[in-house]
Design a protein around this motif. Structure first.
Motif, PDB file in Angstrom:
ATOM      1  N   VAL B  13       0.836  -1.204   0.000  1.00 56.05           N
ATOM      2  CA  VAL B  13       0.000   0.000   0.000  1.00 56.05           C
ATOM      3  C   VAL B  13       0.875   1.261   0.000  1.00 56.05           C
ATOM      4  O   VAL B  13       0.667   2.192  -0.777  1.00 56.05           O
ATOM      5  N   VAL B  14       1.886   1.246   0.861  1.00 59.06           N
ATOM      6  CA  VAL B  14       2.782   2.393   0.933  1.00 59.06           C
ATOM      7  C   VAL B  14       3.447   2.631  -0.417  1.00 59.06           C
ATOM      8  O   VAL B  14       3.554   3.762  -0.898  1.00 59.06           O
ATOM      9  N   PHE B  15       3.857   1.561  -1.056  1.00 62.37           N
ATOM     10  CA  PHE B  15       4.556   1.719  -2.324  1.00 62.37           C
ATOM     11  C   PHE B  15       3.632   2.184  -3.441  1.00 62.37           C
ATOM     12  O   PHE B  15       4.057   2.909  -4.339  1.00 62.37           O
ATOM     13  N   ILE B  16       2.377   1.793  -3.340  1.00 64.16           N
ATOM     14  CA  ILE B  16       1.436   2.310  -4.340  1.00 64.16           C
ATOM     15  C   ILE B  16       1.323   3.820  -4.193  1.00 64.16           C
ATOM     16  O   ILE B  16       1.401   4.573  -5.162  1.00 64.16           O
ATOM     17  N   PHE B  17       1.193   4.265  -2.953  1.00 61.15           N
ATOM     18  CA  PHE B  17       1.126   5.712  -2.701  1.00 61.15           C
ATOM     19  C   PHE B  17       2.394   6.409  -3.197  1.00 61.15           C
ATOM     20  O   PHE B  17       2.358   7.443  -3.850  1.00 61.15           O
ATOM     21  N   LEU B  18       3.533   5.781  -2.900  1.00 63.72           N
ATOM     22  CA  LEU B  18       4.820   6.388  -3.233  1.00 63.72           C
ATOM     23  C   LEU B  18       5.032   6.458  -4.745  1.00 63.72           C
ATOM     24  O   LEU B  18       5.573   7.419  -5.269  1.00 63.72           O
ATOM     25  N   TYR B  19       4.594   5.439  -5.446  1.00 62.45           N
ATOM     26  CA  TYR B  19       4.926   5.354  -6.860  1.00 62.45           C
ATOM     27  C   TYR B  19       3.803   5.771  -7.799  1.00 62.45           C
ATOM     28  O   TYR B  19       4.030   5.929  -8.995  1.00 62.45           O
ATOM     29  N   ALA B  20       2.594   5.962  -7.246  1.00 62.98           N
ATOM     30  CA  ALA B  20       1.488   6.335  -8.138  1.00 62.98           C
ATOM     31  C   ALA B  20       1.795   7.612  -8.921  1.00 62.98           C
ATOM     32  O   ALA B  20       1.709   7.614 -10.146  1.00 62.98           O
TER      33      ALA B  20
ATOM     34  N   THR C  69       3.277  16.484   9.215  1.00 57.38           N
ATOM     35  CA  THR C  69       4.204  15.730  10.060  1.00 57.38           C
ATOM     36  C   THR C  69       3.503  14.547  10.716  1.00 57.38           C
ATOM     37  O   THR C  69       4.027  13.432  10.728  1.00 57.38           O
ATOM     38  N   LEU C  70       2.306  14.794  11.257  1.00 55.78           N
ATOM     39  CA  LEU C  70       1.591  13.706  11.932  1.00 55.78           C
ATOM     40  C   LEU C  70       1.253  12.587  10.956  1.00 55.78           C
ATOM     41  O   LEU C  70       1.452  11.405  11.257  1.00 55.78           O
ATOM     42  N   ILE C  71       0.756  12.960   9.779  1.00 52.44           N
ATOM     43  CA  ILE C  71       0.426  11.922   8.792  1.00 52.44           C
ATOM     44  C   ILE C  71       1.677  11.126   8.449  1.00 52.44           C
ATOM     45  O   ILE C  71       1.643   9.893   8.352  1.00 52.44           O
ATOM     46  N   CYS C  72       2.797  11.831   8.294  1.00 55.17           N
ATOM     47  CA  CYS C  72       4.048  11.137   7.974  1.00 55.17           C
ATOM     48  C   CYS C  72       4.397  10.123   9.056  1.00 55.17           C
ATOM     49  O   CYS C  72       4.778   8.994   8.756  1.00 55.17           O
ATOM     50  N   ILE C  73       4.271  10.532  10.325  1.00 57.14           N
ATOM     51  CA  ILE C  73       4.609   9.609  11.409  1.00 57.14           C
ATOM     52  C   ILE C  73       3.707   8.386  11.345  1.00 57.14           C
ATOM     53  O   ILE C  73       4.165   7.242  11.396  1.00 57.14           O
ATOM     54  N   VAL C  74       2.407   8.625  11.183  1.00 57.21           N
ATOM     55  CA  VAL C  74       1.451   7.522  11.187  1.00 57.21           C
ATOM     56  C   VAL C  74       1.727   6.539  10.047  1.00 57.21           C
ATOM     57  O   VAL C  74       1.676   5.320  10.223  1.00 57.21           O
ATOM     58  N   ILE C  75       2.044   7.080   8.862  1.00 55.11           N
ATOM     59  CA  ILE C  75       2.304   6.167   7.740  1.00 55.11           C
ATOM     60  C   ILE C  75       3.683   5.528   7.857  1.00 55.11           C
ATOM     61  O   ILE C  75       3.861   4.348   7.566  1.00 55.11           O
ATOM     62  N   ALA C  76       4.668   6.316   8.280  1.00 58.41           N
ATOM     63  CA  ALA C  76       6.051   5.841   8.210  1.00 58.41           C
ATOM     64  C   ALA C  76       6.385   4.862   9.337  1.00 58.41           C
ATOM     65  O   ALA C  76       7.199   3.952   9.154  1.00 58.41           O
ATOM     66  N   TYR C  77       5.768   5.028  10.502  1.00 57.77           N
ATOM     67  CA  TYR C  77       6.166   4.183  11.623  1.00 57.77           C
ATOM     68  C   TYR C  77       5.969   2.697  11.341  1.00 57.77           C
ATOM     69  O   TYR C  77       6.917   1.910  11.475  1.00 57.77           O
ATOM     70  N   PRO C  78       4.773   2.300  10.930  1.00 58.83           N
ATOM     71  CA  PRO C  78       4.600   0.866  10.638  1.00 58.83           C
ATOM     72  C   PRO C  78       5.565   0.375   9.562  1.00 58.83           C
ATOM     73  O   PRO C  78       6.128  -0.717   9.669  1.00 58.83           O
ATOM     74  N   ILE C 149      -1.316  16.214   0.666  1.00 56.50           N
ATOM     75  CA  ILE C 149      -0.954  14.916   0.082  1.00 56.50           C
ATOM     76  C   ILE C 149       0.412  15.004  -0.592  1.00 56.50           C
ATOM     77  O   ILE C 149       1.286  14.150  -0.393  1.00 56.50           O
ATOM     78  N   ALA C 150       0.621  16.048  -1.381  1.00 57.90           N
ATOM     79  CA  ALA C 150       1.888  16.178  -2.101  1.00 57.90           C
ATOM     80  C   ALA C 150       3.057  16.336  -1.133  1.00 57.90           C
ATOM     81  O   ALA C 150       4.127  15.759  -1.335  1.00 57.90           O
ATOM     82  N   LEU C 151       2.850  17.102  -0.074  1.00 62.31           N
ATOM     83  CA  LEU C 151       3.944  17.304   0.887  1.00 62.31           C
ATOM     84  C   LEU C 151       4.257  16.016   1.635  1.00 62.31           C
ATOM     85  O   LEU C 151       5.424  15.690   1.868  1.00 62.31           O
ATOM     86  N   VAL C 152       3.221  15.274   2.020  1.00 61.54           N
ATOM     87  CA  VAL C 152       3.461  13.983   2.683  1.00 61.54           C
ATOM     88  C   VAL C 152       4.276  13.090   1.756  1.00 61.54           C
ATOM     89  O   VAL C 152       5.254  12.464   2.167  1.00 61.54           O
ATOM     90  N   HIS C 153       3.890  13.077   0.502  1.00 63.57           N
ATOM     91  CA  HIS C 153       4.577  12.226  -0.463  1.00 63.57           C
ATOM     92  C   HIS C 153       6.055  12.583  -0.570  1.00 63.57           C
ATOM     93  O   HIS C 153       6.915  11.715  -0.650  1.00 63.57           O
ATOM     94  N   ILE C 154       6.343  13.869  -0.534  1.00 66.43           N
ATOM     95  CA  ILE C 154       7.728  14.296  -0.680  1.00 66.43           C
ATOM     96  C   ILE C 154       8.552  13.976   0.559  1.00 66.43           C
ATOM     97  O   ILE C 154       9.693  13.536   0.470  1.00 66.43           O
ATOM     98  N   PHE C 155       7.964  14.174   1.742  1.00 65.29           N
ATOM     99  CA  PHE C 155       8.792  14.143   2.941  1.00 65.29           C
ATOM    100  C   PHE C 155       8.760  12.842   3.731  1.00 65.29           C
ATOM    101  O   PHE C 155       9.607  12.614   4.562  1.00 65.29           O
ATOM    102  N   PHE C 156       7.768  11.955   3.447  1.00 66.78           N
ATOM    103  CA  PHE C 156       7.697  10.829   4.353  1.00 66.78           C
ATOM    104  C   PHE C 156       8.855   9.830   4.237  1.00 66.78           C
ATOM    105  O   PHE C 156       9.176   9.166   5.210  1.00 66.78           O
ATOM    106  N   PRO C 157       9.549   9.752   3.068  1.00 67.25           N
ATOM    107  CA  PRO C 157      10.739   8.888   3.071  1.00 67.25           C
ATOM    108  C   PRO C 157      11.759   9.253   4.151  1.00 67.25           C
ATOM    109  O   PRO C 157      12.370   8.371   4.760  1.00 67.25           O
ATOM    110  N   TYR C 158      11.930  10.561   4.418  1.00 71.56           N
ATOM    111  CA  TYR C 158      12.854  10.959   5.486  1.00 71.56           C
ATOM    112  C   TYR C 158      12.423  10.331   6.805  1.00 71.56           C
ATOM    113  O   TYR C 158      13.228   9.843   7.579  1.00 71.56           O
TER     114      TYR C 158
END
Lengths: 368, 261, 273
Positions: B13-20, C69-78, C149-158
């Motif tokens: 799921v994460v990768f779909i979001f990342l790569y879409a 930031t919060l969305i990033c934590i929630v998605i990135a932690y798992p 959405i765009a900002l989360v996409h850019i920054f969540f890899p960090y």
């Protein structure tokens, strides 16, 4: 230590790769450098230094080649990224170094005041007489009755619409306030354009609006009707081509380009008027090659050059002969005729305070 | 087992979001329409146009060049810094740490502005050196972050053994420390390269007139409308970088498993 | 000791001269008036704080950055947890795949979201086909949601990387010990794993929150008529009206907010300890 060894190999490989890249980049640079050397060593040709935007007419290789051959000189371009940068260049060591530069109304009065430009003797310019009266009477390039810069090209910011989605003929600026097109409008995100457009719609003098409060209200009233504000031409063309918007503020030049690309776009200068802009050529104070500078400017405003650039997608020509050489339909379609011209309010220079005030007003509208 | 399946599902799921959006970006490179209009119509015209577009290619070369120098400088600076600060007092360590991490706490926008103001205060034109310095300043913390994580759990005893066997400092660095930290150096340099390569904000403020990098070229071309040539070059860069990673893995040869471990 | 200083000084010098000194120059400019002969003044700051809409935009920017930031934590932690503790194979590959999007320009990605999110765009058509939404209109693009959405996409890899680095260091035996002492998984997570991975979360939060505060491209392109943030105001000051001094003042206020929020964060941390 086998892992260490493989790692060493990887690092070596990467170093080699990056060095190759560095070398190719350097190689490119060197090539350019040696070219320049060749040119200068070729001899005693006059070297005319021009400051302009990149890819903006005068640096077309064909144009340069023609001019260089015609007058046995060499044209060197330096590029600017903003008007402010040009002003800075002139203030800090540009005098005596540059010959011809391209300011517009936003810095011209300041620069003339500071004595950064030579007075222009229009009698030395054969083609000056063909410039539309509208331009020779604009105040920005003059001081105490003397002329300091020569108009070159112009354009307008008016209304463009999708003639497949809009089934009426639009000729009023009030279309931007029309509830019928709610969610299909794109207004420009630029304080100058916004305030001047609202002033035109309100019947105020766009160069000198009398009631900024009314303008603010008018802009706030317009805000919810938009799909979005646009800033760059790219945003507009993509929104338009994907039918996200039907009508909006647009530049004359880009509308023409899009039409050429087959988009169903109609560009109109509304009856209430629209915004216009002009780019000027100025001869820099103490320019090393004044005579050549005159020849250059004269060529730039000549019928041949102007016609050729306009036809190949450039901005509108100031040379009336160039316009007259086109057929009526083209002139109307491109909105470069005298009747469109006379409907325009050209962007004028405003002092720093007015600029700040306008910008703040626009920020406030956007923050609502 | 359930945990594993759930994990892989989540990863997907994460990768779909990342790569879409990246998939969309790549698809638009092959789409006929200049304005990304749908429906999709396959075309190679943007790649053909790109091959003629020397400006875009030059800009890409400049970006790679700038990012490569930035990466190398950052690795050297970061390694020296880490080696130097290893056994210092905790006070110095704290100082070093806070200075290094400072650029992370300053938005790039502000960093760019303040460097521009520095140029103005010095009466200088925008120039390549300042652009490079700016890139180094913002990329350095990332290199340090990655290096320090590695240095912390480095076994000191091996190093000490090397000294006690009579090796001098240089030899010890070359034969003992370097092999231990080189993966981290590589990763740090890679990270710095990438931060620099994609940096738009800082370059936006510091780019000398007349030169250009890829992000700047993209931004200036959107002023009048960019064509999917930009998507085409992004696609090529993406595919190339995947290929480079593949090559690295291939050089590793037998240790390919290492990568997938 | 001398060698140590020698090793440290190049990096320290560059950071000092080109990260710290320029900030003071900016501070200096922020106290200058725009008049022909510049003199010391507080008017730039007074102007900022006396206009309600600047404060409103500032608050809006902070709110947006916190949400991102919060969305990033929630998605990135798992994700980081999965990489560090669940799967054994392929974690380096996953790490690489998370970093690769960096290779595509941030600007081009922002434009891709336009195609992806717009009404009648890729996502809308897809959701419509599988029956999740009735029409192909979504109404996400040109709202602040799109920018987020765009900002989360850019920054969540960090965020993934920093949390992953923290979790990797965490010894499995600690978790085992907690389990064998009869702690429920949730309790183990709350009392052992989460506190120990907190440094990673905080570093990640800084790496996301700070650039968000200064972002101006994504909000403007994707945020529609309400896309103004403090970053766009600063950009306009410098590039549209050349209000360097006022621009410096706003930039400095932004910086002060960053420092304050980080000071607050570390205070909060120390208290808990």
């Amino acid at each position: 230590m086998s892992i260490g060894k493989t790692l060493k190999r990887i690092i070596a490989a990467i170093l080699v790769l990056s060095m190759m890249m560095a070398l190719t980049a350097c190689g490119g640079g060197k090539e350019q450098g040696s070219n320049q050397e060749n040119n200068t060593s070729e001899g005693e040709k006059t070297k005319l230094v021009v400051v302009n935007w990149k890819d903006y007419g005068s640096d077309d290789p064909r144009v340069i080649k023609y001019f260089e051959q015609q007058y046995n000189c060499e044209i060197v371009h330096e590029y600017m990224a903003s008007e402010e940068e040009l002003l800075t260049k002139l203030r800090t060591g540009g005098l005596g170094k540059y010959d011809v530069v391209l300011p517009n109304a936003s810095i011209l009065p300041v620069a003339i005041d500071e004595g950064l430009f030579e007075e222009v003797d229009t009698s030395k310019l054969e083609n000056y007489q063909y410039i539309f009266d509208k331009f020779s009477t604009l105040p920005e390039n003059k001081k105490d009755g003397k002329i300091y810069a020569v108009p070159w090209v112009w354009g307008s910011t008016a209304i463009a619409y999708n003639n497949e989605l809009v089934d009426e003929e639009i000729d009023s600026i009030n279309v931007l306030w029309d509830e019928k097109y709610k969610g299909m409008i794109a207004f420009r995100d630029d304080f100058n354009d916004a305030i001047m457009t609202a002033a035109i719609a309100l019947g105020q003098d766009p160069s000198n609006p009398s009631d900024l409060n009314a303008i603010k209200q008018k802009l706030i009233e317009q805000k919810p009707l938009n799909r979005t504000y646009w800033k760059t031409g790219d945003e507009w063309s993509k929104l338009f081509a994907n039918k996200q918007i039907a009508v909006g503020m647009m530049w004359s030049g880009q509308a023409a380009t899009m039409k050429k690309a087959g988009e169903p776009v109609t560009f109109v200068v509304p009856k209430e008027g629209a915004i216009g802009w002009v780019d000027y050529w100025g001869v820099v104070k103490d320019a090393p090659n004044k005579d050549m500078a005159y020849k250059f400017i004269d060529y730039m405003i000549s019928k041949e050059f102007q016609l050729q650039w306009t036809v190949s997608g450039g901005p509108a020509p100031v040379n009336s002969e160039a316009v007259n050489a086109l057929d009526k339909e083209t002139i109307n379609e491109m909105n470069i005729g005298e009747d469109s011209l006379n409907k325009l309010y050209f962007i004028e220079y405003h002092g720093e305070d007015v600029k700040k005030q306008w910008n703040e007003l626009w920020q406030e509208v956007k923050a609502q | 087992m359930l945990k594993k399946i759930l994990s892989w599902f989540y990863t997907a799921v994460v990768f779909i979001f990342l790569y879409a959006p990246i998939a969309v970006l790549m698809a638009m490179a092959f789409n006929e329409s200049q304005y990304n209009a749908l429906p999709f119509k396959f075309s190679m015209r943007w790649f053909e146009a790109l091959s003629q577009n020397t400006r875009l290619i030059d800009a890409t070369k400049n970006s790679i060049y700038l990012a490569a120098i930035t990466g190398v400088i950052c690795v050297i600076l970061a390694t020296a810094l880490m080696l130097g600060s290893r056994d210092t007092s905790s006070k110095i360590k704290a100082l070093v740490n806070s200075v290094v991490m400072l650029p992370l706490t300053i938005p790039w926008l502000i960093m760019g502005l303040s460097l521009l103001l520095l140029l103005r205060a010095l009466g200088l034109d925008k120039n390549f050196v300042m652009l490079l310095i700016g890139h180094v300043v913002i990329s350095l913390p990332y290199a340090v972050l990655i290096l320090s994580a590695r240095m912390q759990d480095m076994d000191k005893s091996i190093e000490e053994a090397s000294y006690s066997l009579g090796a001098n400092e240089w030899t010890t660095f070359r034969r003992v420390i370097f092999p231990m930290i080189s993966p981290a150096m590589l990763a740090g340099g890679f990270m710095a390269f990438m931060i620099s390569f994609d940096n738009f904000v800082l370059s936006y403020f510091l780019i000398p007139t007349g030169t250009t990098t890829l992000p700047i070229e993209i931004y200036s071309s959107i002023k009048f409308g960019f064509t999917p040539e930009i998507n085409a070059i992004s696609t090529i860069i993406l595919v190339l970088s995947l290929a480079i990673i593949g090559i690295i893995a291939a050089i590793m040869g037998s240790s390919l498993k290492n990568l997938i471990r | 000791m001398k060698k140590k200083v020698l090793l440290m000084s190049p990096a320290m010098f560059i950071l000092f001269a080109f990260a710290i000194v320029p900030l003071f120059i900016m501070l200096y400019y922020s106290f200058l008036s725009d008049s022909a002969v510049a003199k010391f003044t507080l008017e730039n700051y007074i102007n900022f704080f006396s206009k309600g809409f600047y404060l409103k935009l500032t608050w809006k920017t902070i709110k947006m950055s916190i949400i991102v930031t919060l969305i990033c934590i929630v998605i990135a932690y798992p994700m980081a947890y999965i990489m560090a503790k669940v799967i054994e194979k392929g974690k380096n590959l996953i790490l690489l795949l998370i970093i690769i999007p960096f290779w595509t320009s941030q600007l081009v990605r922002a434009y891709s979201w336009l195609v992806f999110l717009r009404d009648g765009g890729v996502l809308a058509q897809f959701l419509n086909k599988i029956g999740l939404i009735a029409t192909t209109d979504m109404g996400i693009l040109f709202t602040s949601k799109a920018a987020i959405i765009a900002l989360v996409h850019i920054f969540f890899p960090y965020m993934v990387i920093t949390i992953y680095m923290a979790l990797e260091k965490l010894d499995n035996s600690v978790i085992e010990a907690s389990k064998s002492l009869g702690a429920k998984p949730i309790e183990t997570f709350r009392r052992i794993i989460l506190p120990l991975s907190r440094p990673g979360i905080i570093t990640g939060a800084i790496l996301v929150f700070v650039p968000c505060l200064g972002s101006f491209v994504e909000p403007r392109i994707l945020g529609g008529v309400n896309g103004s943030v403090i970053g766009t105001v600063i950009e306009d000051q410098f590039f549209e009206i050349f209000g360097w001094n006022f621009g410096s003042a706003i930039a400095f206020i932004l910086l002060a907010m960053v420092l304050l929020s980080m000071g607050g964060m570390s205070l909060l941390l120390n208290k808990e300890k």
